[in-house]
Design an enzyme around this catalytic site. Structure first.
Site, PDB file in Angstrom:
ATOM      1  CB  ALA A 261      -0.934   0.043   1.297  1.00 51.37           C
TER       2      ALA A 261
ATOM      3  N   GLY B 129       0.639  -4.930   0.981  1.00 51.48           N
ATOM      4  CA  GLY B 129      -0.602  -4.973   0.248  1.00 51.48           C
ATOM      5  C   GLY B 129      -0.288  -5.867  -0.969  1.00 51.48           C
TER       6      GLY B 129
ATOM      7  CD  GLU C 162      -2.200  -7.639   3.242  1.00 45.58           C
ATOM      8  OE1 GLU C 162      -2.113  -6.517   2.988  1.00 45.58           O
ATOM      9  OE2 GLU C 162      -2.926  -8.122   4.222  1.00 45.58           O
TER      10      GLU C 162
ATOM     11  CD  GLU D 172       1.925  -5.745   5.671  1.00 51.22           C
ATOM     12  OE1 GLU D 172       2.994  -6.298   5.651  1.00 51.22           O
ATOM     13  OE2 GLU D 172       1.091  -5.450   4.717  1.00 51.22           O
TER      14      GLU D 172
END
Ligand code: HXC
Length: 257
Positions: free
Chosen positions: A65, A108, A111, A131
């Site tokens: 992200a 992300g 993911e 993260e």
């Protein structure tokens, strides 16, 4: 429609979506995710599309992200804009979605790859959830999909230590379907998607749904749902065509009806 952060192309019956923010290693901004959702919805609705490939191109899948976008956010901001809720368009896609991963698939980005149905990894691929090094945890499935894929202990290592694993280890763990030279990752994924697109569309859709359900329900419920979908497919023209073609020793022509 023209997009700013992704490219969408058609290769016969395969929709190919390329994340396209190379300057920031395809960091997944909310705008990119919105475009991705829009593109997937359109491919899902297009009867000429049988499967899709999601890639970041030759160098990088996605480094996560967008940290610049998140850095100064408050908890209330995050709740109100529901950052990761917007990712549901990816799992809502009903056709087979093949990830073609070269280079980093982090946070992300990892993911996102885990939301796909099959993963083709280039030999440069690195999968990880860093993260923890930012003082947060994954928010789009990392703590849930890793253990369901590779078991508790590797999932703990990935999520708590935050160090990425390479394509070979990912393959050994059952996280990826193929490891190939990075130059051909996308081509191999497109070829796989093309093979999938030649299958009976309704059967594909229900097979995908059933396998996903296996990760969410007790065995007895999953088996009951599978049985209903199995019986339902006998209401389709494609089941008649598939079985007749077998008996007549010819290739079936599936229509998705
Ligand atoms: C914003 C990013 C970014 C990211 C890289 N960039 N990752 N920008 N968000 N996630 C930017 C860098 O700031 C830099 O911009 C440019 O991309 C190139 O990156 P470098 O770091 O210079 O490249 P390199 O040295 O090759 O290192 C690659 C890297 C590193 C190891 C992947 O960039 C990195 O650690 N990135 C962050 C990975 C990460 O922590 N991801 C998890 C994010 S949190 P400039 O302008 O300096 O050139 C997350 C939460 C998900 O994903 C929650 C659910 C959605």
């Amino acid at each position: 429609m023209e997009y700013e952060h992704i490219l969408v192309e058609r290769d016969g019956p395969v929709g190919v979506i390329t994340l396209n923010r190379p300057r920031v290693l395809n960091a997944l901004s909310p705008e990119l995710i919105a475009e991705l959702g829009h593109a997937l919805d359109r491919l899902d609705a297009d009867p000429g599309v049988g499967a899709a490939v999601l890639t970041g191109g030759e160098k990088v899948f996605a480094a996560g992200a967008d940290i610049a976008d998140m850095a100064e956010r408050t908890a209330v901001d995050q709740l109100l804009r529901d950052q990761t809720g917007r990712w549901q368009a990816v799992t809502a896609f009903t056709k087979p979605l093949v990830a073609a991963v070269n280079g980093y698939a982090l946070g992300g980005g990892c993911e996102l790859a885990l939301m796909c149905d099959l993963i083709v990894a280039g030999d440069t691929a690195r999968f990880g959830q860093p993260e923890i090094n930012l003082g947060i945890i994954p928010g789009a499935g990392g703590t849930q999909r890793w253990p369901r894929t590779v078991g508790k202990y590797v999932a703990m290592e990935i999520n708590l230590l935050g160090q990425p694993i390479d394509a070979r280890r990912a393959y050994r763990l059952g996280l990826v379907n193929r490891v190939v030279p990075a130059e051909v990752t996308v081509a191999v994924a497109v070829d796989l998607a093309r093979q999938l697109a030649a299958r009976a569309p309704l059967a594909l859709r229900l097979a995908k749904e059933a396998v996903n359900r296996a990760l969410e329900t007790p065995l007895s419920e999953g088996l009951a749902a599978e049985r209903k979908s199995f019986y339902f497919l006998f209401a389709t023209e494609d089941q008649k065509e598939g079985m007749r073609a077998f008996l007549e020793k010819r290739r079936p022509e599936f229509k998705g009806r």
